[in-house]
Scaffold this motif. Sequence first.
Motif, PDB file in Angstrom:
ATOM      1  N   GLU A  22       0.802  -1.229   0.000  1.00  0.00           N
ATOM      2  CA  GLU A  22       0.000   0.000   0.000  1.00  0.00           C
ATOM      3  C   GLU A  22       0.829   1.271   0.000  1.00  0.00           C
ATOM      4  OE1 GLU A  22      -2.525  -0.301   3.452  1.00  0.00           O
ATOM      5  OE2 GLU A  22      -3.369  -2.205   2.762  1.00  0.00           O
ATOM      6  N   GLN A  23       1.886   1.308   0.823  1.00  0.00           N
ATOM      7  CA  GLN A  23       2.593   2.575   0.991  1.00  0.00           C
ATOM      8  C   GLN A  23       4.094   2.474   0.783  1.00  0.00           C
ATOM      9  OE1 GLN A  23       1.055   3.323   4.921  1.00  0.00           O
ATOM     10  NE2 GLN A  23       2.901   2.552   5.926  1.00  0.00           N
ATOM     11  N   GLY A  24       4.580   1.292   0.449  1.00  0.00           N
ATOM     12  CA  GLY A  24       6.014   1.113   0.227  1.00  0.00           C
ATOM     13  C   GLY A  24       6.736   0.672   1.485  1.00  0.00           C
ATOM     14  N   TYR A  25       7.836  -0.022   1.286  1.00  0.00           N
ATOM     15  CA  TYR A  25       8.621  -0.549   2.395  1.00  0.00           C
ATOM     16  C   TYR A  25       9.184   0.582   3.264  1.00  0.00           C
ATOM     17  CZ  TYR A  25      12.521  -2.670   4.863  1.00  0.00           C
ATOM     18  OH  TYR A  25      13.393  -3.057   5.840  1.00  0.00           O
ATOM     19  N   ASP A  26       9.802   1.557   2.642  1.00  0.00           N
ATOM     20  CA  ASP A  26      10.462   2.624   3.394  1.00  0.00           C
ATOM     21  C   ASP A  26       9.486   3.444   4.231  1.00  0.00           C
ATOM     22  OD1 ASP A  26      13.009   1.948   2.507  1.00  0.00           O
ATOM     23  OD2 ASP A  26      12.834   3.205   0.727  1.00  0.00           O
ATOM     24  N   LEU A  55      10.525 -10.528   5.573  1.00  0.00           N
ATOM     25  CA  LEU A  55      10.670 -11.127   4.258  1.00  0.00           C
ATOM     26  C   LEU A  55      11.108 -12.582   4.352  1.00  0.00           C
ATOM     27  CD1 LEU A  55      10.781 -10.813   1.145  1.00  0.00           C
ATOM     28  CD2 LEU A  55      13.175 -10.158   1.432  1.00  0.00           C
ATOM     29  N   VAL A  56      11.871 -12.908   5.348  1.00  0.00           N
ATOM     30  CA  VAL A  56      12.414 -14.266   5.445  1.00  0.00           C
ATOM     31  C   VAL A  56      11.753 -15.069   6.561  1.00  0.00           C
ATOM     32  CG1 VAL A  56      14.610 -13.709   4.363  1.00  0.00           C
ATOM     33  CG2 VAL A  56      14.363 -13.430   6.822  1.00  0.00           C
ATOM     34  N   ALA A  57      10.547 -14.669   6.924  1.00  0.00           N
ATOM     35  CA  ALA A  57       9.811 -15.448   7.930  1.00  0.00           C
ATOM     36  C   ALA A  57       9.705 -16.881   7.443  1.00  0.00           C
ATOM     37  CB  ALA A  57       8.428 -14.844   8.139  1.00  0.00           C
ATOM     38  N   GLY A  58      10.136 -17.794   8.249  1.00  0.00           N
ATOM     39  CA  GLY A  58      10.070 -19.207   7.871  1.00  0.00           C
ATOM     40  C   GLY A  58      11.296 -19.722   7.145  1.00  0.00           C
ATOM     41  N   SER A 112      11.968  -2.218  -3.529  1.00  0.00           N
ATOM     42  CA  SER A 112      12.866  -1.839  -2.436  1.00  0.00           C
ATOM     43  C   SER A 112      14.242  -2.488  -2.584  1.00  0.00           C
ATOM     44  CB  SER A 112      12.256  -2.272  -1.094  1.00  0.00           C
ATOM     45  OG  SER A 112      13.198  -2.160  -0.058  1.00  0.00           O
ATOM     46  N   ALA A 113      15.264  -1.671  -2.690  1.00  0.00           N
ATOM     47  CA  ALA A 113      16.631  -2.180  -2.779  1.00  0.00           C
ATOM     48  C   ALA A 113      17.009  -2.958  -1.516  1.00  0.00           C
ATOM     49  CB  ALA A 113      17.608  -1.029  -2.998  1.00  0.00           C
ATOM     50  N   GLU A 114      16.538  -2.502  -0.376  1.00  0.00           N
ATOM     51  CA  GLU A 114      16.849  -3.185   0.887  1.00  0.00           C
ATOM     52  C   GLU A 114      16.234  -4.588   0.912  1.00  0.00           C
ATOM     53  OE1 GLU A 114      16.551  -2.443   5.700  1.00  0.00           O
ATOM     54  OE2 GLU A 114      16.083  -0.807   4.339  1.00  0.00           O
TER      55      GLU A 114
END
Length: 190
Positions: A22-26, A55-58, A112-114
């Motif tokens: 909805e609003q972006g990661y940052d 992002l890496v949940a699991g 998102s680059a991050e």
Amino acid sequence: MGRWEPGARERLVVAAVDLFTEQGYDATTVAQIAERAGVTKSTFFRHFPDKRELLVAGQEALCLLLTEGIAEAPDDAGPLAAVGAGLERASTAMGPLSRELAPRLKAAVAASAELQERDALKSVSLAAAMTAALVARGVPDPTAALASEMGVLAFKRGYAEWSEGDAEDDLARYALAALDELRVASASLG
């Protein structure tokens, strides 16, 4: 919703992916994620050290399933067949929620680059886990590393196709088909 209710981790992941979309990661804060999930910030931090880790949940469970599948492959299985067994086992962890979140998560990562960096680190971690499992089976390191990289690529390709496919399909079918395609492609390299 009280913080003691079950499913906080999953709610946090869904809330984060929704907000990232909805609003972006940052622009998304931990406080917003916690509020959307119906938990406190301290509950967020009990599950994740920061928002990037959502992002890496699991990932640990996925690595474990991959390595278990490789370790339990038949003794006469070659490296790619063992990787295929790992992909089949790992596919069991991917249910309807994973499929539902996949397109939104893909869009959030692309923006998102991050998150792209964290996604790349996830791939490295998965490949390292598979390489170690293959080496434990007696596969020489260069062969194990190559088979593992092919396994990661097959998983990613299979996951992408699965997330866009029929809701009744099994991820394993897509991942194994991608692995077969990669096997054929690698044979043509000469």
